[in-house]
Design a protein around this motif. Sequence first.
Motif, mmCIF file in Angstrom:
data_model
loop_
_atom_site.group_PDB
_atom_site.id
_atom_site.type_symbol
_atom_site.label_atom_id
_atom_site.label_comp_id
_atom_site.label_asym_id
_atom_site.label_seq_id
_atom_site.Cartn_x
_atom_site.Cartn_y
_atom_site.Cartn_z
ATOM 1 N N GLY A 75 64.224 21.078 66.244
ATOM 2 C CA GLY A 75 64.706 19.113 66.572
ATOM 3 C C GLY A 75 65.611 18.663 65.042
ATOM 4 N N TYR A 76 64.408 19.871 64.132
ATOM 5 C CA TYR A 76 64.626 19.529 62.369
ATOM 6 C C TYR A 76 66.078 20.709 62.097
ATOM 7 C CZ TYR A 76 63.883 20.648 57.912
ATOM 8 O OH TYR A 76 64.040 20.659 56.220
ATOM 9 N N LEU A 77 66.271 21.820 62.976
ATOM 10 C CA LEU A 77 67.268 22.417 61.979
ATOM 11 C C LEU A 77 68.573 21.778 63.018
ATOM 12 C CD1 LEU A 77 65.980 25.839 63.307
ATOM 13 C CD2 LEU A 77 66.170 25.064 60.809
ATOM 14 N N PHE A 78 68.385 21.574 64.175
ATOM 15 C CA PHE A 78 69.650 20.631 64.582
ATOM 16 C C PHE A 78 70.011 19.161 63.615
ATOM 17 C CE2 PHE A 78 69.096 23.401 68.326
ATOM 18 C CZ PHE A 78 70.154 23.263 68.892
ATOM 19 N N SER A 79 69.021 18.789 62.985
ATOM 20 C CA SER A 79 69.393 17.291 62.301
ATOM 21 C C SER A 79 70.685 18.297 61.578
ATOM 22 C CB SER A 79 68.434 16.709 62.423
ATOM 23 O OG SER A 79 67.293 16.449 63.145
ATOM 24 N N ALA A 80 69.382 19.357 60.656
ATOM 25 C CA ALA A 80 69.789 19.631 59.487
ATOM 26 C C ALA A 80 71.633 19.896 59.978
ATOM 27 C CB ALA A 80 69.152 20.452 58.848
ATOM 28 N N ALA A 81 71.800 20.682 61.117
ATOM 29 C CA ALA A 81 73.140 20.621 61.242
ATOM 30 C C ALA A 81 73.887 20.448 61.436
ATOM 31 C CB ALA A 81 72.779 22.246 62.410
ATOM 32 N N ARG A 82 73.307 18.887 61.761
ATOM 33 C CA ARG A 82 74.699 17.301 62.199
ATOM 34 C C ARG A 82 74.803 16.767 60.809
ATOM 35 N NH1 ARG A 82 70.750 14.957 64.277
ATOM 36 N NH2 ARG A 82 70.644 13.088 62.188
ATOM 37 N N ASN A 83 73.761 17.240 60.000
ATOM 38 C CA ASN A 83 73.612 16.239 58.783
ATOM 39 C C ASN A 83 75.445 17.151 58.177
ATOM 40 O OD1 ASN A 83 72.232 14.255 59.014
ATOM 41 N ND2 ASN A 83 70.347 15.012 57.737
ATOM 42 N N ARG A 84 75.063 18.688 58.454
ATOM 43 C CA ARG A 84 76.128 19.453 57.680
ATOM 44 C C ARG A 84 77.769 19.220 58.420
ATOM 45 N NH1 ARG A 84 71.773 20.776 56.393
ATOM 46 N NH2 ARG A 84 71.329 21.906 53.945
ATOM 47 N N VAL A 85 77.733 19.145 59.384
ATOM 48 C CA VAL A 85 78.728 18.742 60.187
ATOM 49 C C VAL A 85 79.470 17.911 59.274
ATOM 50 C CG1 VAL A 85 79.193 18.363 62.525
ATOM 51 C CG2 VAL A 85 78.674 19.720 62.244
ATOM 52 N N PHE A 86 78.678 15.747 59.434
ATOM 53 C CA PHE A 86 79.099 15.009 59.103
ATOM 54 C C PHE A 86 79.262 15.620 57.680
ATOM 55 C CE2 PHE A 86 75.960 12.820 61.823
ATOM 56 C CZ PHE A 86 76.982 12.759 63.118
ATOM 57 N N ASN A 87 78.923 15.854 56.810
ATOM 58 C CA ASN A 87 79.077 16.176 55.736
ATOM 59 C C ASN A 87 80.460 16.756 55.415
ATOM 60 O OD1 ASN A 87 77.139 15.139 54.310
ATOM 61 N ND2 ASN A 87 76.002 17.323 53.659
ATOM 62 N N HIS A 88 80.481 17.891 56.579
ATOM 63 C CA HIS A 88 81.887 18.363 56.675
ATOM 64 C C HIS A 88 83.042 17.787 56.788
ATOM 65 C CE1 HIS A 88 84.986 21.630 57.339
ATOM 66 N NE2 HIS A 88 85.622 21.335 58.708
ATOM 67 N N LEU A 89 82.672 17.018 58.000
ATOM 68 C CA LEU A 89 84.062 15.844 58.789
ATOM 69 C C LEU A 89 84.244 15.192 57.414
ATOM 70 C CD1 LEU A 89 82.826 15.252 61.493
ATOM 71 C CD2 LEU A 89 84.762 16.685 60.873
ATOM 72 N N SER A 90 82.675 14.443 56.602
ATOM 73 C CA SER A 90 83.378 13.623 55.173
ATOM 74 C C SER A 90 84.502 13.597 54.465
ATOM 75 C CB SER A 90 82.364 12.759 54.910
ATOM 76 O OG SER A 90 82.599 12.214 54.236
ATOM 77 N N HIS A 91 84.181 15.087 54.063
ATOM 78 C CA HIS A 91 85.193 16.114 53.013
ATOM 79 C C HIS A 91 86.258 16.136 53.817
ATOM 80 C CE1 HIS A 91 85.976 18.982 49.971
ATOM 81 N NE2 HIS A 91 86.490 19.049 50.095
ATOM 82 N N LYS A 92 86.422 16.400 54.856
ATOM 83 C CA LYS A 92 87.999 17.046 55.516
ATOM 84 C C LYS A 92 88.389 15.708 55.438
ATOM 85 C CE LYS A 92 88.275 21.026 56.711
ATOM 86 N NZ LYS A 92 89.286 21.583 55.832
ATOM 87 N N GLN A 93 87.959 14.162 55.412
ATOM 88 C CA GLN A 93 88.558 12.499 55.821
ATOM 89 C C GLN A 93 88.734 12.621 54.282
ATOM 90 O OE1 GLN A 93 85.924 9.545 56.964
ATOM 91 N NE2 GLN A 93 87.302 8.252 57.623
ATOM 92 N N VAL A 94 88.112 13.057 53.114
ATOM 93 C CA VAL A 94 88.455 12.484 51.956
ATOM 94 C C VAL A 94 90.108 13.580 51.459
ATOM 95 C CG1 VAL A 94 87.642 12.817 49.665
ATOM 96 C CG2 VAL A 94 85.927 11.592 51.231
ATOM 97 N N GLU A 95 89.572 14.386 51.998
ATOM 98 C CA GLU A 95 90.906 15.888 51.439
ATOM 99 C C GLU A 95 92.101 14.811 52.053
ATOM 100 O OE1 GLU A 95 90.844 19.403 52.893
ATOM 101 O OE2 GLU A 95 89.714 19.998 51.298
ATOM 102 N N SER A 96 92.239 14.685 53.319
ATOM 103 C CA SER A 96 93.411 14.892 54.034
ATOM 104 C C SER A 96 94.016 13.279 53.714
ATOM 105 C CB SER A 96 92.634 14.139 55.269
ATOM 106 O OG SER A 96 93.446 13.540 56.506
ATOM 107 N N LYS A 97 92.785 12.256 52.994
ATOM 108 C CA LYS A 97 93.158 10.804 51.969
ATOM 109 C C LYS A 97 93.910 11.102 50.802
ATOM 110 C CE LYS A 97 90.559 7.593 54.281
ATOM 111 N NZ LYS A 97 89.278 6.438 53.912
ATOM 112 N N PHE A 98 93.775 12.034 50.280
ATOM 113 C CA PHE A 98 94.019 12.720 49.223
ATOM 114 C C PHE A 98 95.733 13.236 49.728
ATOM 115 C CE2 PHE A 98 94.686 15.637 45.339
ATOM 116 C CZ PHE A 98 94.585 15.576 44.959
#
Length: 187
Positions: A75-98
């Motif tokens: 569960g700890y590892l899946f949460s950490a992985a999920r957070n990294r996916v969110f970070n990646h998607l957030s970064h992609k969204q910012v990159e796309s807006k730019f």
Amino acid sequence: MFEYKALSDQELISLLRTGDKYAFTEIYNRHKNLLQNHLYKKLGDQELVKDVLQDLFVKLWANKSQMPLTDNLPGYLFSAARNRVFNHLSHKQVESKFISSIQVFFSEDNYITDLKIREREFAQIIRQEIEALPPKMRAVFVLSREEQLSHEEIAKQLNISSQTVSKQISNALKILRVKLGLLFYFL
């Protein structure tokens, strides 16, 4: 040496917190495939999955001493992985807006307007630098570049030698290159 595969996740975490690299390797081997499959379902890009997994486990090792003693390591590892996916998607969204904003800027003639403004400003700076030349040099330069007179015509008009005209134009160009070259450097 004992068998790491027989240890529970909690025992592996305890060993990991002390810097045991074999415990880390066992945690990695034990949970890598499930995490990989889960991440692939979310991201759909195998190379990106590898990057996220590598980042997750690098951070796990780097922060091993702060690793919480959890009863639910998956569960700890899946949460950490999920957070990294969110970070990646957030970064992609910012990159796309730019990228979109840049495309809008170029498509709305802002770019051309900006170039025209810069061109006018630069022409004004050139004009100021020509005006700052010594009077005789400025007169020769203006007749040569703006009136487009030949050296002989300038020499007759100003009652000076053709060689003096040539020297004055050469000196004016040197001065302007230095001053405008510095301007280009700073811009």
